[in-house]
Design a protein around this motif. Structure first.
Motif, PDB file in Angstrom:
ATOM      1  N   THR A  30       5.038  -6.138   0.680  1.00 46.09           N
ATOM      2  CA  THR A  30       5.611  -5.035  -0.089  1.00 46.09           C
ATOM      3  C   THR A  30       4.980  -3.731   0.345  1.00 46.09           C
ATOM      4  O   THR A  30       3.799  -3.673   0.666  1.00 46.09           O
ATOM      5  N   ARG A  32       5.193   0.455  -0.900  1.00 47.45           N
ATOM      6  CA  ARG A  32       5.738   1.444  -1.836  1.00 47.45           C
ATOM      7  C   ARG A  32       6.259   2.632  -1.050  1.00 47.45           C
ATOM      8  O   ARG A  32       5.596   3.157  -0.160  1.00 47.45           O
ATOM      9  N   ILE A  37      10.241   0.158  -3.847  1.00 46.04           N
ATOM     10  CA  ILE A  37       9.395  -0.845  -3.199  1.00 46.04           C
ATOM     11  C   ILE A  37      10.216  -1.465  -2.089  1.00 46.04           C
ATOM     12  O   ILE A  37      11.353  -1.895  -2.297  1.00 46.04           O
TER      13      ILE A  37
END
Length: 115
Positions: A30, A32, A37
């Protein structure tokens, strides 16, 4: 993910687990990007596909604005999941469970474009 059985054990995952923590269990990364996301595949270690990984990608569909997840199985099979309007669509033959859609029925023979 827990209902699918396999390597993910919910009692080993803290009850205050985060989406990032679950992504790691689904062998995803993941990042940001502002209010968003971004998910990608885990390039480290030896990620394995499973019903639990499929469950993760299906479960996030209502929250994904758009994108595609490309998957390559250990046998060289390639399939992908495309997200749009809160829905997920599978393209290709899933090398893990032999289906043409997430959690679909096994198909004996893959399409001709399967390696």
């Amino acid at each position: 993910m827990a209902g699918r059985g396999g390597w993910y054990q919910p009692d080993a995952f803290p009850s205050n687990g985060t989406l990032v923590g679950l992504a790691v269990e689904a062998r995803a990364s993941t990042i940001r990007d502002g209010d968003w996301i971004e998910f990608g595949h885990d390039d480290e270690g030896d990620p394995k596909w499973s019903d639990q990984a499929t469950a993760f990608y299906v479960a996030i569909a209502p929250f994904v604005r758009s994108g595609t997840v490309d998957v390559e199985g250990e046998d060289g099979a390639r399939w992908s999941y495309t997200y749009a309007d809160g829905q997920i669509t599978q393209q290709g033959w899933n090398g893990w469970d032999g289906s043409l859609e997430p959690f679909g029925e096994y198909v004996d023979l893959p399409p001709l474009d399967h390696p």
